[in-house]
Design a protein around this motif. Sequence first.
Motif, PDB file in Angstrom:
ATOM      1  N   LYS A 168       0.831  -1.202   0.000  1.00 25.18           N
ATOM      2  CA  LYS A 168       0.000   0.000   0.000  1.00 25.18           C
ATOM      3  C   LYS A 168       0.864   1.250   0.000  1.00 25.18           C
ATOM      4  O   LYS A 168       1.971   1.278   0.546  1.00 25.18           O
ATOM      5  CB  LYS A 168      -0.900   0.024   1.240  1.00 25.18           C
ATOM      6  CG  LYS A 168      -1.883  -1.145   1.297  1.00 25.18           C
ATOM      7  CD  LYS A 168      -2.780  -1.037   2.524  1.00 25.18           C
ATOM      8  CE  LYS A 168      -3.791  -2.175   2.565  1.00 25.18           C
ATOM      9  NZ  LYS A 168      -4.702  -2.081   3.730  1.00 25.18           N
ATOM     10  N   SER A 169       0.341   2.293  -0.649  1.00 21.48           N
ATOM     11  CA  SER A 169       1.037   3.578  -0.628  1.00 21.48           C
ATOM     12  C   SER A 169       1.046   4.137   0.797  1.00 21.48           C
ATOM     13  O   SER A 169       0.097   3.943   1.564  1.00 21.48           O
ATOM     14  CB  SER A 169       0.352   4.568  -1.573  1.00 21.48           C
ATOM     15  OG  SER A 169      -0.976   4.816  -1.150  1.00 21.48           O
ATOM     16  N   SER A 191      -2.920   3.293  -5.101  1.00 23.24           N
ATOM     17  CA  SER A 191      -2.884   3.265  -3.635  1.00 23.24           C
ATOM     18  C   SER A 191      -2.607   1.871  -3.094  1.00 23.24           C
ATOM     19  O   SER A 191      -2.198   1.711  -1.941  1.00 23.24           O
ATOM     20  CB  SER A 191      -4.207   3.782  -3.064  1.00 23.24           C
ATOM     21  OG  SER A 191      -5.284   2.963  -3.498  1.00 23.24           O
TER      22      SER A 191
END
Length: 590
Positions: free
Chosen positions: A522-523, A552
């Motif tokens: 995940k970002s 994301s």
Amino acid sequence: MRGLAAALGVPEARMASLLAELGEEAVASDIPLDFEVAQLLALEHGVSLTLEPLADATRPAGASVRAEDVVRPPVVAILGHVDHGKTSILDALRASRIAAGEAGGITQRIGAFVAGGITWVDTPGHALFSSMRARGAALTDVALLVVAADQGAQEQTAEAIRHIRAASVPFIVALNKMDKPGADAHAARLSLLQHGVVAEELGGDVPTVELSAVRRTGLDSLCELLQLQAELLELRARPLAPVSGTVLEADVSQKRGVVATVLLQQGTLRAGDIIVAGISWGRVRTMLGDDGRTREMATAGVPVQLSGLRDVPRSGDRLVVVASERRARQLIEARVRRELDEAGDARRMARRARTAARTASIGAAGGSALSDQPLAVPVAVKAESSGGLEAIVSALATLPARRAQPLVVLAAVGALTEADVEHAGTCGAALIGYNVAASARVKAAAAAAGVRISCSPIIYTLLDEAREILRAALPPDRTEQRVGRAELLDTFVITANAALQGKGAPKRPVVGGMRVVEGSVKSSALVRVLRAGECVHEAEVLSLRHFKEDVSEVTKGSECGVILEGGWAGWQPGDEVLCLTYMETEASLE
């Protein structure tokens, strides 16, 4: 001076130093001292002197009672476990209802009353008031140990017995609550055996009396037994001796100023006398008996409330009368200098101990122990009385919290004021008020300054509040959770766009190309890079791309490119990449 130094066990050089502190000129060691100076020197070492008249040839040899001696009332300290009925016994003797008005249903301050020709010193039974119980035992002629007949000896019963033995005073056991269905006087006496107390009924030497404060039974027998003990002790006082007494409690009244409850041991205290108590002094303005009536004088064994001191003395401070304001100031200045010197020595010793402990910890654990040092959380404390202040500050110092400890930056007696809020705000401290309330103006000032205020008339409620203050000062506990795992396939260099450079990425950041094999990446998540099972780098994701798109999240089975914060370029093919998140929970003090 030589004789006084020898009697006190103090070096003559130390005596000369004290003389200088009191503003007195040095004298030869064989020259007699003025009695007042000698009395002050002795009091600084916890000894009270008595001025003896010259020998009278007409007095029979061995006569011990002087003409100026008078019989004084016995002082009886009531000690025992919390809620065993100590104050209820006093209420029954005085036909009062003190116990009904006590916050939290427990006594939280030391008090002194006269009833039945006896001066009673009431001490708290809760575990937090140990110093008050010790002070009461030290002042007493006869101690009254109260034990509930339906419970027997408890934790503070044992502590009270230790205080009584340390004071070396005779004592009587009152088996209270005989009206309770489960009351068993024999079992209560047996419970005292484990603490070395053997009742007369069991063949020992400790008198006991069975009573019920609720039904007012057994009280006459109790008073008769105490008076008999007093007669055996032949308690006498010397009204003409220099005044010597003890401060039981002190607080601040809006109408009367500083008010101190005092019990004299010798002498006669009169209105207008100049007094010194600890590091406070003043001229006696008014004196009230425990019945609220004005008194012109106070004698030994009878408690009084006096006003006129300029500052709040501490519970347990010795009180003396001096001849002049100049002498009072000299004595106060000497004591303040000594306390400052002792406090400085204590701080230096504490710093050396902390440094030594920290050095040893670093040497043993490679420096990791620094994080185990408790966080010092500043708190400011105000209390209604000096005894209450002593109790709450002592209790704060012993809070069982490994990760945080309170640091008292202000400890004073009196109502909460806007100046207290300002002081607390400057120190970043929470403000704790024991048995004092915050006015609307004080609350408004605290809200504006961001100062937390906690007030309560019950000490253990305040300690719960203090624990919350400590907990709130700690950062949240973070629990690591793994949300994904990836394998590094290759690296490549790109030209950073303006957005990435604005986030701190270099002009040509290195991208880690990887395949997600478990969960997702995940970002803005935390990435931990493992190489041969060892962590080589840890940083947050600065940019996450799937092909050429910023995304994301990239899930299992997909490939992605990752740029880490700081533009880390140490990737190597085969690195294992863990994607982590943290769950924050309320910090624990342990």
